[in-house]
Each structure stands twice: as C-alpha cells, then as structure tokens.
Design a protein around this motif. Structure first.
Motif, mmCIF file in Angstrom:
data_model
loop_
_atom_site.group_PDB
_atom_site.id
_atom_site.type_symbol
_atom_site.label_atom_id
_atom_site.label_comp_id
_atom_site.label_asym_id
_atom_site.label_seq_id
_atom_site.Cartn_x
_atom_site.Cartn_y
_atom_site.Cartn_z
ATOM 1 N N ILE A 83 -1.069 -3.207 8.871
ATOM 2 C CA ILE A 83 -2.437 -3.394 8.388
ATOM 3 C C ILE A 83 -2.477 -4.471 7.309
ATOM 4 O O ILE A 83 -3.310 -5.380 7.344
ATOM 5 N N CYS A 84 -1.561 -4.378 6.356
ATOM 6 C CA CYS A 84 -1.494 -5.384 5.289
ATOM 7 C C CYS A 84 -1.076 -6.738 5.857
ATOM 8 O O CYS A 84 -1.554 -7.773 5.393
ATOM 9 N N LYS A 134 -3.970 -15.965 13.527
ATOM 10 C CA LYS A 134 -4.488 -15.055 14.540
ATOM 11 C C LYS A 134 -4.404 -15.724 15.913
ATOM 12 O O LYS A 134 -4.810 -16.876 16.079
ATOM 13 N N ASN A 156 -4.864 -13.021 8.244
ATOM 14 C CA ASN A 156 -6.243 -13.480 8.415
ATOM 15 C C ASN A 156 -6.713 -14.310 7.229
ATOM 16 O O ASN A 156 -7.525 -15.223 7.386
ATOM 17 N N ARG A 157 -6.204 -14.006 6.040
ATOM 18 C CA ARG A 157 -6.556 -14.788 4.848
ATOM 19 C C ARG A 157 -5.736 -16.060 4.739
ATOM 20 O O ARG A 157 -6.018 -16.899 3.881
ATOM 21 N N CYS A 168 0.799 -1.223 0.000
ATOM 22 C CA CYS A 168 0.000 0.000 0.000
ATOM 23 C C CYS A 168 0.835 1.278 0.000
ATOM 24 O O CYS A 168 0.315 2.347 -0.277
ATOM 25 N N ARG A 192 -1.762 -7.931 8.824
ATOM 26 C CA ARG A 192 -2.923 -8.520 9.479
ATOM 27 C C ARG A 192 -3.921 -9.073 8.455
ATOM 28 O O ARG A 192 -4.463 -10.163 8.632
ATOM 29 N N ASN A 193 -4.153 -8.329 7.373
ATOM 30 C CA ASN A 193 -5.070 -8.805 6.336
ATOM 31 C C ASN A 193 -4.577 -10.091 5.693
ATOM 32 O O ASN A 193 -5.353 -11.029 5.477
#
Length: 61
Positions: free
Chosen positions: A42-43, A58, A49-50, A27, A45-46
């Motif tokens: 942020i990226c 997590k 999670n995927r 980003c 964590r995304n």
C-alpha cells in the motif's frame, strides 16, 4: 495501522531467528512487505504514484 507496541517490539533485536519477521517501516503493516524496499504494498503504491521512488511508475497498457 499497527499498534505502537508492535512497532517497538519489532524494532528490537530478535531473541531467535524464527521470531524475526518483516514490517513496513512507514505504517508497520506485517503482511505484503517487499524486502527490497522494506515497505508494504500500500505504501509502495502511494510512493510510486507520487513519484518518490526513482524508476518506478504506474503501468498502463
């Protein structure tokens, strides 16, 4: 979201070592970038999670 001009500027080699700083490769965020992954929190964590980062999940307790 980072400006495109900052992404281009950061991708060029730095003139001096003091001007080099980390940016997220996804980003373009300049803060909270993990050096091991070269992406921001942020990226990270995304992606975690995927399930796209092997060995990371997590936490729950």
């Amino acid at each position: 979201m980072a400006k495109t001009s900052w992404k281009v500027k950061c991708s060029r080699p730095a003139k001096f070592s003091t001007r080099a700083y980390t940016r997220c490769q996804i980003c373009g965020r300049a803060r909270a970038v993990y050096q091991k992954f070269h992406i921001c929190r942020i990226c990270l964590r995304n992606l975690a999670n995927r399930g796209e980062i092997p060995g990371m999940r997590k936490a729950s307790w």
